[in-house]
Write a protein that holds these residues in place. Structure first.
Motif, PDB file in Angstrom:
ATOM      1  N   ALA A  80       0.831  -1.200   0.000  1.00 23.10           N
ATOM      2  CA  ALA A  80       0.000   0.000   0.000  1.00 23.10           C
ATOM      3  C   ALA A  80       0.866   1.251   0.000  1.00 23.10           C
ATOM      4  O   ALA A  80       2.083   1.192   0.153  1.00 23.10           O
ATOM      5  CB  ALA A  80      -0.899  -0.011   1.228  1.00 23.10           C
TER       6      ALA A  80
ATOM      7  N   ALA B  22      -6.292   6.872  -3.756  1.00 30.15           N
ATOM      8  CA  ALA B  22      -7.301   5.826  -3.609  1.00 30.15           C
ATOM      9  C   ALA B  22      -8.267   5.836  -4.790  1.00 30.15           C
ATOM     10  O   ALA B  22      -8.649   4.782  -5.314  1.00 30.15           O
ATOM     11  CB  ALA B  22      -8.055   6.004  -2.299  1.00 30.15           C
TER      12      ALA B  22
ATOM     13  N   ARG C 232      -5.203   2.986  -5.936  1.00 29.10           N
ATOM     14  CA  ARG C 232      -4.152   2.564  -5.008  1.00 29.10           C
ATOM     15  C   ARG C 232      -4.749   2.146  -3.664  1.00 29.10           C
ATOM     16  O   ARG C 232      -5.773   2.687  -3.228  1.00 29.10           O
ATOM     17  CB  ARG C 232      -3.183   3.717  -4.753  1.00 29.10           C
ATOM     18  N   ARG C 233      -4.088   1.229  -2.984  1.00 24.92           N
ATOM     19  CA  ARG C 233      -4.425   0.920  -1.589  1.00 24.92           C
ATOM     20  C   ARG C 233      -3.709   1.954  -0.722  1.00 24.92           C
ATOM     21  O   ARG C 233      -2.489   2.064  -0.764  1.00 24.92           O
ATOM     22  CB  ARG C 233      -3.987  -0.491  -1.207  1.00 24.92           C
TER      23      ARG C 233
ATOM     24  N   HIS D 145      -3.309   4.141   3.083  1.00 19.08           N
ATOM     25  CA  HIS D 145      -3.526   4.334   4.511  1.00 19.08           C
ATOM     26  C   HIS D 145      -3.032   5.730   4.866  1.00 19.08           C
ATOM     27  O   HIS D 145      -1.962   6.149   4.433  1.00 19.08           O
ATOM     28  CB  HIS D 145      -2.785   3.276   5.330  1.00 19.08           C
TER      29      HIS D 145
ATOM     30  N   ARG E 122      -0.018  -2.777   8.821  1.00 17.35           N
ATOM     31  CA  ARG E 122      -0.265  -2.855   7.388  1.00 17.35           C
ATOM     32  C   ARG E 122       1.032  -2.604   6.638  1.00 17.35           C
ATOM     33  O   ARG E 122       1.754  -1.652   6.926  1.00 17.35           O
ATOM     34  CB  ARG E 122      -1.327  -1.825   6.971  1.00 17.35           C
TER      35      ARG E 122
END
Length: 335
Positions: free
Chosen positions: A9, A43, A47-48, A50, A135
């Motif tokens: 991510a 996002a 894209r992933r 955080h 993550r």
């Protein structure tokens, strides 16, 4: 775009706040903050993502959390607390240009920095990538208020320095002089983050403030010779210029009817990072960017990424507030 998508991510570190926009047409409230806008843009482009940030458990905080969640952005644990959500009030002139006043309180919970290994550049035996809140991530982005406003700026710097081997870093100064000291005071901190980054995006307005009287192109070229593989100077309606150690490339702005410019730089940043990741030039493909900028002429994947970024910024200018495009919207965009 289609092509290679590296694992892991994107971790974005920085402020999320409520943008209160005063314009000739009235007052509107939008979720904002440069890093949060960039996270949302990434996002929406698939894209992933955080986001490590600071939000209050209040009305504005709830609006921002819901907005980010709908866009596919996950908050790192420790991002929400009892403090109040920061705000930025933007006043638009008749041409859509914004000036800001801020009520910003910036820090990061120690929970967010847990698990970030020291950046030594040596193999650790662990998989390539970092961890934030359990993550994995392959690329870290930061900038704006979060990278310079104490006390949180020290934690941001530690996270950048602690990014494990194989994790690439991008930085957007996106300076807010109303919240900062003098250019002489801020310059060393900005330059320190530039030196730690693989990709830097900076506006001509940022460099005009940071280096009074200097030529912005010369400053950007100097940065590219002494640190990042790629430095992109954005110049609004005059387009953008990309610099690397061995050359540069000028890109014209995409012509559009501008509604306002809020979030355009953030959309450029998210479009650039997303396209570089997709082209295998960042993240697990970090050496791809080094190779792509090793000659005087840029690699095709780099040119594509820069054009992608410019189109994302242009599309954002056609609508109110920081509203970056989705992957589908950008693919269909025909200015």
């Amino acid at each position: 775009m289609t092509g290679h998508t590296p694992p892991g991510a994107v971790l974005v570190v920085g402020e999320a706040l409520a943008d209160v926009v005063d314009s000739p047409g009235g007052r509107r409230v939008h979720p904002g903050g440069s890093p949060a806008n960039t996270a949302l843009g990434l996002a929406r482009l698939g894209r992933r993502v955080h986001l490590a940030t600071r939000l209050g458990d209040d009305e504005y905080g709830t609006v921002i959390r819901d907005h980010l969640a709908r866009g596919g952005v996950a908050l790192a644990p420790g991002s929400v607390g009892a403090w109040r959500t920061s705000t930025a009030t933007a006043v638009l002139d008749g041409e859509g240009r914004a000036t800001y006043t801020f009520d910003v309180h910036w820090d990061l919970s120690p929970r967010i920095t847990d698990g970030i290994a020291e950046r030594t550049g040596e193999p650790t035996g662990e998989p390539v990538g970092g961890r934030a809140g359990g993550r994995e991530f392959g690329h870290l982005h930061t900038g704006s208020v979060a990278a310079l406003l104490d006390p949180g700026a020290a934690r941001v710097l530690a996270m950048v320095r602690g990014a494990p081997p194989g994790v690439t870093v991008s930085y957007d100064p996106n300076l807010r002089p109303a919240l900062l000291g003098s250019p002489e005071q801020e310059r060393p901190r900005v330059e320190g983050l530039v030196a730690l980054s693989d990709v830097v995006k900076v506006s001509d307005e940022d460099l005009d403030w940071l280096y009074p009287g200097a030529d912005a192109r010369e400053v950007a070229a100097s940065w590219a010779r002494h640190g990042p593989s790629l430095v992109v100077l954005t110049r609004g309606a005059r387009g953008a210029s990309a610099f690397w150690r061995h050359g540069h490339l000028d890109l014209a702005a995409t012509p559009v009817e501008v509604v306002d410019t809020i979030g355009a730089g953030d959309a450029f940043m998210s479009g650039l990072v997303s396209a570089l990741l997709e082209g295998g030039l960042l993240g697990a493909g970090q050496f791809g960017l080094v190779r792509a900028t090793s000659q005087e002429q840029p690699a095709a994947a780099l040119v594509t990424a820069l054009e992608h970024a410019g189109r994302a910024a242009a599309l954002t200018c056609t609508r109110f507030g920081a509203d970056p495009p989705t992957r589908t919207e950008l693919a269909a965009f025909a200015p």
